[in-house]
Design a protein around this motif. Structure first.
Motif, PDB file in Angstrom:
ATOM      1  N   MET A   1      42.543 115.265  23.378  1.00 31.99           N
ATOM      2  CA  MET A   1      40.932 114.769  23.584  1.00 31.99           C
ATOM      3  C   MET A   1      41.026 114.559  25.120  1.00 31.99           C
ATOM      4  O   MET A   1      41.733 114.284  25.889  1.00 31.99           O
ATOM      5  CB  MET A   1      40.625 113.438  22.877  1.00 31.99           C
ATOM      6  N   SER A   2      39.639 114.696  25.696  1.00 34.14           N
ATOM      7  CA  SER A   2      39.183 114.456  27.286  1.00 34.14           C
ATOM      8  C   SER A   2      39.559 113.030  27.326  1.00 34.14           C
ATOM      9  O   SER A   2      39.457 112.204  26.584  1.00 34.14           O
ATOM     10  CB  SER A   2      38.045 114.624  27.423  1.00 34.14           C
ATOM     11  N   GLU A   3      40.108 112.895  28.899  1.00 34.67           N
ATOM     12  CA  GLU A   3      40.065 111.483  29.236  1.00 34.67           C
ATOM     13  C   GLU A   3      38.919 110.550  29.541  1.00 34.67           C
ATOM     14  O   GLU A   3      38.835 109.299  29.582  1.00 34.67           O
ATOM     15  CB  GLU A   3      40.905 111.178  30.374  1.00 34.67           C
ATOM     16  N   GLY A   4      37.787 111.398  29.659  1.00 31.37           N
ATOM     17  CA  GLY A   4      36.381 110.925  29.869  1.00 31.37           C
ATOM     18  C   GLY A   4      35.462 110.879  28.685  1.00 31.37           C
ATOM     19  O   GLY A   4      35.626 111.930  27.642  1.00 31.37           O
ATOM     20  N   ALA A   5      34.895 109.791  28.211  1.00 31.58           N
ATOM     21  CA  ALA A   5      34.352 109.658  26.995  1.00 31.58           C
ATOM     22  C   ALA A   5      33.142 108.862  27.003  1.00 31.58           C
ATOM     23  O   ALA A   5      32.873 108.112  28.159  1.00 31.58           O
ATOM     24  CB  ALA A   5      35.047 108.980  25.746  1.00 31.58           C
ATOM     25  N   VAL A   6      32.301 109.479  26.352  1.00 33.51           N
ATOM     26  CA  VAL A   6      30.657 108.951  26.184  1.00 33.51           C
ATOM     27  C   VAL A   6      30.419 108.355  24.931  1.00 33.51           C
ATOM     28  O   VAL A   6      30.685 109.143  23.668  1.00 33.51           O
ATOM     29  CB  VAL A   6      29.501 109.847  26.688  1.00 33.51           C
ATOM     30  N   LEU A   7      30.011 107.055  24.824  1.00 36.17           N
ATOM     31  CA  LEU A   7      29.564 106.532  23.425  1.00 36.17           C
ATOM     32  C   LEU A   7      27.956 106.458  23.603  1.00 36.17           C
ATOM     33  O   LEU A   7      27.401 106.076  24.357  1.00 36.17           O
ATOM     34  CB  LEU A   7      30.171 105.115  23.472  1.00 36.17           C
TER      35      LEU A   7
ATOM     36  N   GLY B   1      43.187 108.595  23.744  1.00 37.71           N
ATOM     37  CA  GLY B   1      43.510 109.195  25.050  1.00 37.71           C
ATOM     38  C   GLY B   1      42.470 108.887  26.274  1.00 37.71           C
ATOM     39  O   GLY B   1      42.673 109.405  27.247  1.00 37.71           O
ATOM     40  N   ALA B   2      41.403 108.259  25.581  1.00 37.13           N
ATOM     41  CA  ALA B   2      40.154 108.172  26.712  1.00 37.13           C
ATOM     42  C   ALA B   2      40.485 106.984  27.615  1.00 37.13           C
ATOM     43  O   ALA B   2      41.053 105.988  27.201  1.00 37.13           O
ATOM     44  CB  ALA B   2      39.063 107.688  25.967  1.00 37.13           C
ATOM     45  N   ARG B   3      40.333 107.339  29.059  1.00 33.79           N
ATOM     46  CA  ARG B   3      40.639 106.583  30.127  1.00 33.79           C
ATOM     47  C   ARG B   3      39.299 106.201  30.891  1.00 33.79           C
ATOM     48  O   ARG B   3      39.589 105.120  31.704  1.00 33.79           O
ATOM     49  CB  ARG B   3      41.874 107.044  30.964  1.00 33.79           C
ATOM     50  N   ARG B   4      38.661 106.581  30.885  1.00 34.32           N
ATOM     51  CA  ARG B   4      37.068 106.600  31.326  1.00 34.32           C
ATOM     52  C   ARG B   4      36.039 106.649  30.396  1.00 34.32           C
ATOM     53  O   ARG B   4      35.729 107.762  29.782  1.00 34.32           O
ATOM     54  CB  ARG B   4      36.839 107.612  32.618  1.00 34.32           C
ATOM     55  N   ILE B   5      35.289 105.764  30.462  1.00 31.74           N
ATOM     56  CA  ILE B   5      34.481 105.549  29.289  1.00 31.74           C
ATOM     57  C   ILE B   5      33.036 105.080  29.734  1.00 31.74           C
ATOM     58  O   ILE B   5      33.012 103.924  30.336  1.00 31.74           O
ATOM     59  CB  ILE B   5      34.883 104.652  28.067  1.00 31.74           C
ATOM     60  N   VAL B   6      31.929 105.772  29.418  1.00 28.52           N
ATOM     61  CA  VAL B   6      30.563 105.369  29.714  1.00 28.52           C
ATOM     62  C   VAL B   6      29.849 104.996  28.544  1.00 28.52           C
ATOM     63  O   VAL B   6      29.775 106.053  27.509  1.00 28.52           O
ATOM     64  CB  VAL B   6      29.750 106.387  30.682  1.00 28.52           C
ATOM     65  N   SER B   7      28.989 104.189  28.191  1.00 30.91           N
ATOM     66  CA  SER B   7      28.332 103.773  27.213  1.00 30.91           C
ATOM     67  C   SER B   7      26.760 103.689  27.472  1.00 30.91           C
ATOM     68  O   SER B   7      26.566 103.392  28.749  1.00 30.91           O
ATOM     69  CB  SER B   7      28.561 102.456  26.568  1.00 30.91           C
ATOM     70  N   ILE B   8      26.084 104.853  26.610  1.00 26.05           N
ATOM     71  CA  ILE B   8      24.523 104.847  27.116  1.00 26.05           C
ATOM     72  C   ILE B   8      23.650 104.517  25.641  1.00 26.05           C
ATOM     73  O   ILE B   8      24.049 104.944  24.769  1.00 26.05           O
ATOM     74  CB  ILE B   8      24.293 106.247  27.585  1.00 26.05           C
ATOM     75  N   GLY B   9      22.629 103.832  26.021  1.00 23.28           N
ATOM     76  CA  GLY B   9      22.032 103.417  24.645  1.00 23.28           C
ATOM     77  C   GLY B   9      20.452 102.712  25.372  1.00 23.28           C
ATOM     78  O   GLY B   9      20.371 102.610  26.605  1.00 23.28           O
TER      79      GLY B   9
END
Length: 225
Positions: free
Chosen positions: A1-7, A69-77
């Motif tokens: 899985m990508s290390e960058g994730a968006v919630l 495996g995510a290490r950089r996470i951005v939440s948008i809502g």
């Protein structure tokens, strides 16, 4: 899985993202997460949704994504605006969150009133959003577990502190990120207003608000690849 994730929290937003981008489904956690590997300009990001709203749900989703495996996470809502001048679809990048919820107190000592997202990732996210939209602002948010229990006195109090929005996840997610040692940033589209004497919910699901959320996803993807 990508290390960058968006919630994400909006079903409509997630559907539109998957319509706009090539994506493949991924299995993460015990099965309640809806996760896709999404192809975006410059690479790929993980997109997670379907886990509900609120601090406990979002924090659990973040824990699962970090474990995968995510290490950089951005939440948008979406968020409620606290200022009369705000309009539906206005964009706010969060630089601090009031801990008026429960999850953060299980991860961090109780003495700090605010919890802050990662400064470097937040700065990059703000720049990326500003490149895609006008009138973007950075500021504080009020995170609460009880969205139907905000009072007029609280709104005026936080507005006087310079807090711009109210929502349900930012403080919890920032606390988990600090505890787990991952980078985290979050941004909101104004969807409703608590700035007047009564709640104004007319922006919930409004096309301008959903369009603003898509802008936030594009900005998030740009800083995560």
């Amino acid at each position: 899985m990508s290390e960058g994730a968006v919630l994400v929290y909006s079903v409509k937003l997630m559907r539109q993202i998957l319509e706009r981008h090539e994506a493949s489904e991924r299995h993460v956690g015990p099965g309640y997460l809806n996760v896709h590997d999404v192809k975006v300009p410059g690479g790929r990001v993980a997109l997670a949704g379907g886990f509900g709203i609120g601090g406990p749900a979002a924090a659990t989703a973040m824990e699962e994504m970090v474990g995968a495996g995510a290490r950089r996470i951005v939440s948008i809502g979406g968020a409620g605006g606290l200022h009369p001048a705000q309009t539906i679809g206005d964009l706010v990048v969060c630089d601090r969150a009031v801990r008026d919820e429960g999850v953060s107190y299980h991860y961090l000592p109780p003495d700090e009133r605010y919890v802050r997202p990662d400064a470097a990732l937040t700065a990059r996210l703000l720049e990326a959003v500003e490149q895609r939209a006008d009138g973007v602002v950075a500021g504080g948010t009020w995170t609460t577990d009880a969205p139907y229990r905000e009072t007029r006195e609280e709104v005026l109090h936080y507005r006087a502190e310079g807090v711009l929005t109210v929502e349900m996840e930012a403080a919890s997610l920032a606390a988990v990120a600090l505890h787990r040692g991952v980078e985290f940033a979050t941004a909101f589209a104004v969807m409703d207003s608590l700035a007047e004497e009564s709640w104004r919910p007319e922006g919930l699901g409004h096309p301008d608000a959903v369009a603003a959320l898509n802008i936030l996803f594009d900005a998030a993807a740009a800083v995560l690849v």
